[in-house]
Design a protein around this motif. Structure first.
Motif, PDB file in Angstrom:
ATOM      1  N   VAL A 156       4.686  -6.983   6.391  1.00  0.00           N
ATOM      2  CA  VAL A 156       3.308  -7.110   5.931  1.00  0.00           C
ATOM      3  C   VAL A 156       2.492  -7.581   7.122  1.00  0.00           C
ATOM      4  CG1 VAL A 156       3.906  -7.564   3.529  1.00  0.00           C
ATOM      5  CG2 VAL A 156       3.708  -9.467   5.111  1.00  0.00           C
ATOM      6  N   THR A 185       1.062  -1.589   5.002  1.00  0.00           N
ATOM      7  CA  THR A 185       0.537  -2.382   3.900  1.00  0.00           C
ATOM      8  C   THR A 185      -0.907  -2.806   4.163  1.00  0.00           C
ATOM      9  OG1 THR A 185       2.758  -3.271   3.641  1.00  0.00           O
ATOM     10  CG2 THR A 185       1.008  -4.386   2.459  1.00  0.00           C
ATOM     11  N   GLN A 199      -4.132  -4.561  -1.375  1.00  0.00           N
ATOM     12  CA  GLN A 199      -2.951  -3.900  -1.913  1.00  0.00           C
ATOM     13  C   GLN A 199      -3.011  -3.773  -3.431  1.00  0.00           C
ATOM     14  OE1 GLN A 199       0.686  -5.667  -0.541  1.00  0.00           O
ATOM     15  NE2 GLN A 199       1.980  -4.017  -1.292  1.00  0.00           N
ATOM     16  N   TRP A 240       4.424   1.544   0.210  1.00  0.00           N
ATOM     17  CA  TRP A 240       4.248   0.163  -0.240  1.00  0.00           C
ATOM     18  C   TRP A 240       3.766   0.186  -1.684  1.00  0.00           C
ATOM     19  CZ3 TRP A 240      -0.985   0.155  -1.202  1.00  0.00           C
ATOM     20  CH2 TRP A 240      -1.782   0.997  -0.407  1.00  0.00           C
ATOM     21  N   PRO A 273       1.298 -10.421  -1.093  1.00  0.00           N
ATOM     22  CA  PRO A 273       1.621  -9.134  -0.466  1.00  0.00           C
ATOM     23  C   PRO A 273       3.031  -8.690  -0.813  1.00  0.00           C
ATOM     24  CG  PRO A 273       1.937 -10.898   1.115  1.00  0.00           C
ATOM     25  CD  PRO A 273       1.446 -11.552  -0.141  1.00  0.00           C
ATOM     26  N   ALA A 320       5.967  -5.903   0.761  1.00  0.00           N
ATOM     27  CA  ALA A 320       6.241  -5.223   2.027  1.00  0.00           C
ATOM     28  C   ALA A 320       6.293  -3.713   1.884  1.00  0.00           C
ATOM     29  CB  ALA A 320       7.559  -5.731   2.610  1.00  0.00           C
TER      30      ALA A 320
END
Length: 748
Positions: free
Chosen positions: A114, A430, A436, A490, A500, A502
């Motif tokens: 990340v 990412t 995300q 991702w 986050p 990965a």
């Protein structure tokens, strides 16, 4: 003399660095100073990239822009012993300590992939060696040979795919979450009312899809198709049809009449898409192997040469986009890109288009029924909608053998799926921050290379990939892995799976491994009216009378039609290279009435079809909501005596010659070796006749197609052509279609 030759070859690979500097740096790469060397090179690279053009543009790159690429090579060895625990989460691949999926090597240690944790700005290792001759394979891009290892040239970075890539600026793209919390698809893929699915089946499916599209064009029904879904060989026809700006007649060939299809007429050159089916891939594959082309791209590049380049669509450096309006928005948000970097579908085509592939497994792991996930590739958005199994995580099993250089790989648990990203950004790293979880104009590292139409079509049809992905522990299994297409993926996060999460490199392949029909992505979008072309080599069974009133058992029904049709009714089976155990979407009791419809038309010599209203069952693996009804028209490819009776005598005679004639196996041409000396190609006679039969099927059953695609009820009293030899079941004298559902309700 040998030392001089080696020095000259080494010098040919280097750029501005002196040979002595390379020697010193090479030693450092293999020693204790690896971390400081990498940091030094990262700072140098960042400074160089600030002052030089990026790929002939004037856009400068900031330090954060360079923190994107991921390399798994830790420089550790596990040929005889396990990887040191100090390296973090590693796995042993071909005697090398590499990071597990979702991790990158930074200073010899594995860190999560990340942006906040992966501080390696420009990985240099390609995984290639140059010990003997001092040069690297050309497909790796700009490289230099350092201490027997192929490293990227200055200004280029490795993305763990064996190649060196020019770093591009960060990009801004839309991310759409699609999960149990938010089920809305991107605008062009939402509120779909009608859909057509073109099944897989190699060259046979490609040619049959030509006939289906030609029939729909001639009937004026394409304008009533909101969504077109293609799988495998179906994508070989649908991809060019959607993106080529040539006329439909030029692409698909002129409409046909069975009575005019003499052998001499059939021998004429097909339309552009059908003509591609007459070119065999054997020579291109052999050339690619012996020329040491990029192994991950061999399949993609082969069909790019045969199928797309003749149509002007073969530029693998171009991105896909849905339309001009969205293209202009993308360019405003990403000024380093230009109009020439994109291809746009032609006008007067379905507004939404999905090519179906699969995520097989992260690098180093085998595939099985519990790990393979849908991959959907479109001009606008691509990705994996919903969380597989509803949980969001997939457990990839340990691959723990240590024989002949095979893998010693621990089990991993990864978050997978959850939505889609704009296709020009597919394969990116990412996103930064909370992007995300979805949103507009989300900042993310640029993908190492464009996700082109060629790659999407190649992935959708990479039929070898599943078997190769399941051969990890076989001798040569590691080599086979390098032939499978790969991409960075991702998950799209949510409250259930907060960021986050990965990114990891995944092996990707043929959508037919999981759903060769193309129906399941349609049901994910809750499309109420669907036409499904099943372009199979498995005929409808005539051994049993499916129109009998007695409910038949699973073994009898399971062999009645192709596997990727009966699996939708719960009749799936474990098979190598197929992952169909999660595909039930209809009641088992609904299968026999449909088989009755298909069999009745088949016995009458007509193209086999069935139109039914079916209740959709909840399917957590695919994220399909249950409790609603779909009107499904199945067009099942089989022999049609009505069609054959209208053919000229010489063509009928050639069909009658069976295995000894030029139309052996018609219409169920096999996936490979239909003709001596070829792997996948058909003759013009075979292409033109098969396409004409499927075109005939669409036109003969025009009333059913108009009911599904236009909402105009067909006339059940309209007479249908017959070959004159059928004997309908005496217990049920009826028209086939929706009206017959009531007589089967008691079987549920």
């Amino acid at each position: 003399m040998l030392i001089v030759l080696f020095t000259l070859l080494l010098g040919r690979c280097q750029s501005d660095d002196s040979l002595e500097a390379l020697r010193v740096e090479g030693e450092c790469l293999h020693g204790a100073c690896a971390a400081s060397w990498l940091q030094k090179r990262a700072r140098e690279f960042t400074e160089q990239m600030r002052v030089q053009d990026t790929d002939q543009t004037s856009t400068n790159i900031s330090q954060s822009d360079a923190e994107t690429f991921c390399d798994s090579h830790t420089d550790g060895s596990c040929k005889y012993f396990s990887c040191s625990s100090s390296r973090g989460k590693t796995q042993c691949v071909s005697g090398q300590c590499q990071c597990q999926p979702g991790y990158c090597a930074v200073g010899g240690k594995c860190v999560e992939n990340v942006p906040e944790k992966n501080l390696l700005q420009c990985p240099q290792r390609t995984g290639g060696t140059c010990s003997w001759f001092g040069y690297c394979y050309q497909y790796r891009g700009p490289t230099r040979c350092v201490q027997g290892e192929c490293l990227c040239e200055t200004g280029y970075c490795s993305d763990n795919d064996g190649k060196c890539h020019r770093k591009m600026p960060d990009i801004y793209a839309d991310v759409v979450p699609i999960n149990e919390e938010k089920r809305d698809f991107p605008p062009r893929q939402a509120n779909i009312q009608t859909a057509v699915a073109l099944s897989g089946g190699g060259t046979r499916a490609q040619v049959a899809a030509v006939g289906a599209l030609r029939g729909l064009e001639e009937l004026g029904l394409i304008s009533h198709v909101d969504l077109l879904v293609s799988v495998s060989g179906g994508s070989w026809a649908a991809g060019p049809y959607m993106f080529s700006h040539q006329s439909p007649r030029s692409l698909l060939g002129a409409p046909t009449r069975p009575s005019q299809l003499t052998l001499s007429e059939l021998a004429t050159r097909p339309g552009a898409v059908g003509d591609a089916a007459t070119h065999d891939i054997t020579g291109l594959l052999e050339h690619a192997f012996f020329n040491h082309d990029d192994p991950h791209g061999i399949w993609v590049n082969t069909f790019n040469e045969i199928l797309l380049k003749p149509l002007g669509l073969g530029n693998t450096s171009k991105y896909m986009v849905s339309d001009e309006q969205n293209l202009q928005r993308i360019l405003r948000n990403n000024p380093h890109l230009s109009r020439e970097d994109f291809i746009v579908p032609a006008a007067n085509r379905p507004r939404a288009f999905v090519m179906l592939g699969v995520l097989l497994a992260p690098l180093g792991h085998e595939s099985n029924d519990g790990t393979v996930v849908s991959l959907q590739m479109s001009p606008d958005f691509s990705g994996s909608p919903f969380y597989a199994g509803g949980s969001g995580h997939i457990n990839y099993e340990e691959e723990a053998t240590h024989w002949m250089g095979s893998a010693d790989i621990p089990a991993v648990k990864l978050a997978v799926g959850g939505g889609m990203v704009e296709s020009f950004a597919f394969g990116s790293g990412t996103p930064y921050g909370n992007g995300q979880s979805g949103g507009h104009r989300v900042k993310m590292p640029a993908p190492a290379e464009p996700f082109s139409l060629a790659k999407a079509i190649g992935v959708s049809s990479a039929a070898f990939s599943a078997m190769a992905s399941q051969s990890l522990e076989m001798m040569g299994g590691q080599t086979l892995q390098t032939l499978i297409p790969v991409t960075t993926m991702w998950p799209i996060t949510s409250r259930k799976l907060p960021p986050p999460k990965a990114a990891a490199k995944f092996k990707i392949g043929d959508g037919g491994h999981m759903d060769n029909s193309g129906l399941l992505p349609i049901l994910q979008r809750k499309v109420p009216r669907v036409v499904m072309f099943v372009n199979t080599d498995v005929p409808i069974s005539l051994k049993s009378d499916f129109c009998e009133q007695r409910p038949m058992a699973a073994p009898e029904l399971g062999s009645a039609a192709t596997w990727y049709f009966v699996d939708k009714f719960g009749l799936a089976a474990h098979a190598a290279g197929q992952f169909q155990m999660h595909n039930q979407v209809f009641h088992f009791a609904d299968l026999q009435p449909i088989l009755c419809d298909l069999q009745t038309h088949r016995r009458a010599g007509r193209p086999a079809i069935s139109m039914r209203k079916l209740e959709v069952l909840k399917n957590s693996w695919w994220g399909i909501e249950g409790g609603w009804t779909v009107q499904l028209l199945v067009v099942y490819m089989d022999k049609s005596q009505v069609f054959e009776n209208q053919l000229p005598k010489d063509t009928q005679k050639e069909i009658g010659a069976g295995k000894e004639g030029m139309l052996a196996n018609y219409p169920h041409f096999p996936l490979m070796k239909q003709n001596p000396g070829s792997l996948t190609s058909f003759t013009s006679v075979q292409v033109n006749l098969l396409a004409a039969q499927v075109e005939f099927s669409t036109k003969m059953h025009e009333g059913y197609l108009r009911e599904v695609l236009q909402g105009i009820p067909h006339d059940p009293s309209s007479p249908l052509q017959s070959a004159g030899f059928e004997r309908l079941n005496p217990n049920e004298n009826r028209d086939e279609g929706v009206d017959s559902v009531a007589s089967w309700e008691g079987a549920r």
